[in-house]
Design an enzyme around this catalytic site. Sequence first.
Site, PDB file in Angstrom:
ATOM      1  N   GLY A  29      13.273-123.475  88.643  1.00 55.08           N
ATOM      2  CA  GLY A  29      14.352-122.657  89.157  1.00 55.08           C
ATOM      3  C   GLY A  29      13.927-121.870  90.387  1.00 55.08           C
ATOM      4  O   GLY A  29      12.757-121.862  90.777  1.00 55.08           O
ATOM      5  N   VAL A  30      14.894-121.195  90.986  1.00 57.69           N
ATOM      6  CA  VAL A  30      14.632-120.420  92.204  1.00 57.69           C
ATOM      7  C   VAL A  30      13.581-119.347  91.957  1.00 57.69           C
ATOM      8  O   VAL A  30      12.623-119.197  92.729  1.00 57.69           O
ATOM      9  CB  VAL A  30      15.941-119.781  92.713  1.00 57.69           C
ATOM     10  CG1 VAL A  30      15.659-118.847  93.883  1.00 57.69           C
ATOM     11  CG2 VAL A  30      16.944-120.852  93.126  1.00 57.69           C
ATOM     12  N   ASP A  31      13.730-118.609  90.871  1.00 59.12           N
ATOM     13  CA  ASP A  31      12.865-117.449  90.637  1.00 59.12           C
ATOM     14  C   ASP A  31      11.406-117.856  90.420  1.00 59.12           C
ATOM     15  O   ASP A  31      10.501-117.292  91.044  1.00 59.12           O
ATOM     16  CB  ASP A  31      13.379-116.643  89.437  1.00 59.12           C
ATOM     17  CG  ASP A  31      14.836-116.236  89.600  1.00 59.12           C
ATOM     18  OD1 ASP A  31      15.255-116.027  90.747  1.00 59.12           O
ATOM     19  OD2 ASP A  31      15.545-116.149  88.584  1.00 59.12           O
ATOM     20  N   GLY A  57      27.562 -91.874  84.111  1.00 61.21           N
ATOM     21  CA  GLY A  57      27.111 -92.008  82.735  1.00 61.21           C
ATOM     22  C   GLY A  57      28.248 -91.751  81.768  1.00 61.21           C
ATOM     23  O   GLY A  57      29.282 -91.184  82.142  1.00 61.21           O
TER      24      GLY A  57
END
Length: 518
Positions: free
Chosen positions: A222-224, A54
């Site tokens: 698309g793929v998703d 962080g």
Amino acid sequence: MKNSIAILDYGSQYTQLIARRVREMEVYCELFPWDVPQETLHAFDPAGYILSGGPSSVYEQNAPALQSFVLESGLPVLGICYGMQLLTLALGGKVAASHKKEYGLTDLETGAANPLLPTGTQTVWMSHGDRVEELPPGFNALASSPNSPIAAMGSAQRKIYGLQFHPEVHHTPRGKEILHNFLFDICTLRTEWTPENIIVAAVERVRAQVGAEQVISAVSGGVDSTVATMLVHRAVGSQLRAVFVDTGLLRQGEANLVENTLRQQLGIPLTRVNASELFFSSLKGISEPEEKRRIVGAKFIAAFEHEATRSGDPRFLVQGTIYPDVVESSAPDRSQAQRIKSHHNVGGLPVNMKFTLVEPLRYLFKDEVRRLGESLGIPAELLWRQPFPGPGLAVRCLGEVTPERVARLQHADAIFTAELECAGLINRKPEPSAARLAQAFAALLPVRSVGVMGDQRTYHETIVLRAVTSDDFMTADWATLPPELLGRVANRIVNEVPGINRVVYDITSKPPATIEWE
């Protein structure tokens, strides 16, 4: 879920890479904000914790802290960078500002054998301004670097370890080995996060969420969205209706390809809605990218809601949201990482949307989605197509989005894609260790320049070519393409695409740039 890891996010831009590395080893993990309520983690029931890095100093006022129940749990803990410094402070050691900050590659020297680190010298990636000055009681120094006498520490008895460097980034070559040692030797986890198990769990979750209700799927091609639709179809069968909204903002020939693939190859009932006129009229005069995303998201939903009224008003909407979408769209109150941009799949949807979202891929990385797609029987030529943004060419056509400019961009992009395919660089499953572009596309710039064609002066627009290599899409390097290939692409574009007289190549990595231009 005892066979899992909880990753506490302290704001590092690398936090999501930790999750991806753990998942790659077929171990399930989830990201939680550092101040997550104890009852949430109690319900998750992890087998160990990883504390991310962080940007803060542990001594800053209101710096993110380590909640006491993490150590009180008695579970194994691995602190990375800021996470190591938090462990040191909480356990009675001392952290101080380093006289010389350490950013980038450095040599790490590990002495005695230990369960976490390989012995000897290795290259690691550092990114810190503070360092551990005094070890907590009962801890041993495991490794050192030129500027950090205590670059790693551990207590084998308590199974608590700290690393000043980042094992999750590819700049630390043996980082996966280190994480593997923590997961399997120290936490004694099992490999259960496999595509088959993911599919079973996703199907169960969808069925529990949806019940007997009707579902409509937002198919983009698309793929998703395809994998998400296939998963939901497997879960609820005839309760699902897939709708493909043709926005006019897809790549050349893509609308027909999407329709044919889903209907004929995958057997998914599909309704195609021609809405290009709606999208172009709504985007008229708009050039600000976030406003484009908002408009495209809103019009998508409007088109679906209109179509839904013709099919019994389904309550649920399927979206192909994946983890990088969520990460980059995270608002400050949901994540310590700074918001970069909104995504159509996350940030562009209207708050008064009447659908309840079904997002079976929400916590999966792109490589996990593709592995699921293979297990679901989706054709390889679809799975390995180039990633495409939810708002489509609206965010690759910089400036105002018009039918003429989009057609210009479609033509140029098709030329670039065709040449890369002929060279075997895109749209195929990569062989092990083979060089492959993670993403490549053309963008249209609202920049005109003077040129000369056939002894005539021209004043036309500019195409920029973008090609990157990446393991995870969180970071990316620009691809060194053969000069003769770039020359051939540029020559074809200026000769074949009306309105273009200049082609440039983007050689910026991510960061500082993003992969997409908008």
